[in-house]
Design a protein around this motif. Sequence first.
Motif, PDB file in Angstrom:
ATOM      1  N   SER A 121       0.844  -1.185   0.000  1.00  0.00           N
ATOM      2  CA  SER A 121       0.000   0.000   0.000  1.00  0.00           C
ATOM      3  C   SER A 121       0.882   1.238   0.000  1.00  0.00           C
ATOM      4  O   SER A 121       1.663   1.455   0.930  1.00  0.00           O
TER       5      SER A 121
ATOM      6  N   LYS B 143       4.736   9.576   3.923  1.00  0.00           N
ATOM      7  CA  LYS B 143       3.759   8.584   4.371  1.00  0.00           C
ATOM      8  C   LYS B 143       2.993   9.060   5.587  1.00  0.00           C
ATOM      9  O   LYS B 143       1.935   8.531   5.906  1.00  0.00           O
TER      10      LYS B 143
ATOM     11  N   GLY C 278       0.934  12.594   3.835  1.00  0.00           N
ATOM     12  CA  GLY C 278       0.768  12.843   2.411  1.00  0.00           C
ATOM     13  C   GLY C 278       1.270  14.196   1.954  1.00  0.00           C
ATOM     14  O   GLY C 278       0.917  14.650   0.867  1.00  0.00           O
TER      15      GLY C 278
ATOM     16  N   SER D 266       0.308   4.198   0.661  1.00  0.00           N
ATOM     17  CA  SER D 266       0.075   5.134   1.758  1.00  0.00           C
ATOM     18  C   SER D 266       0.956   4.827   2.962  1.00  0.00           C
ATOM     19  O   SER D 266       1.090   5.656   3.859  1.00  0.00           O
TER      20      SER D 266
ATOM     21  N   ARG E  31      -0.870  11.269  -5.384  1.00  0.00           N
ATOM     22  CA  ARG E  31      -1.067   9.826  -5.287  1.00  0.00           C
ATOM     23  C   ARG E  31      -2.552   9.496  -5.274  1.00  0.00           C
ATOM     24  O   ARG E  31      -3.376  10.298  -4.819  1.00  0.00           O
TER      25      ARG E  31
ATOM     26  N   ASN F 212      -4.489   6.472  -3.722  1.00  0.00           N
ATOM     27  CA  ASN F 212      -4.340   5.274  -2.891  1.00  0.00           C
ATOM     28  C   ASN F 212      -5.181   4.114  -3.410  1.00  0.00           C
ATOM     29  O   ASN F 212      -4.763   2.955  -3.337  1.00  0.00           O
TER      30      ASN F 212
END
Length: 131
Positions: free
Chosen positions: A30, A55, A58, A32, A74, A76
């Motif tokens: 992931s 991370k 963000g 994130s 990004r 997610n």
Amino acid sequence: QVQLVESGGGLVQAGGSLRLSCVAPGRTFSISRYHMGWFRQAPGKEREFVAVITKNDGSTYYADSVKGRFTASRDNAKNTVYLQMNTLKPEDTAAYYCAAGATTFIPSTYVPQMPSQYDYWGQGTQVTVSS
């Protein structure tokens, strides 16, 4: 072993735009949970930091050379990060790499900008800007 996959590079005239994508395949990875960085490397030069999405929250940070012209983002849900590059200059010509870093730094506001601080890399995508 995680393999990030970049795409979107190409040849563009000075002043033009490109959008790079970086996909992290697999359901167990992931984005994130990682610092997602963009780096570039021109022939004969060291790999240099371009941008990062941290991370922790963000947040985005940019190298001075691209600030105001490049935007990192990004998605997610798609496990994908992007680098929107506008007003491109010939000096932006390089191979561009995305990278993922798992380390939690202290303080948490620290922004990793060195290649050694990242754990996983893509194969790179070439960006060439003609004058």
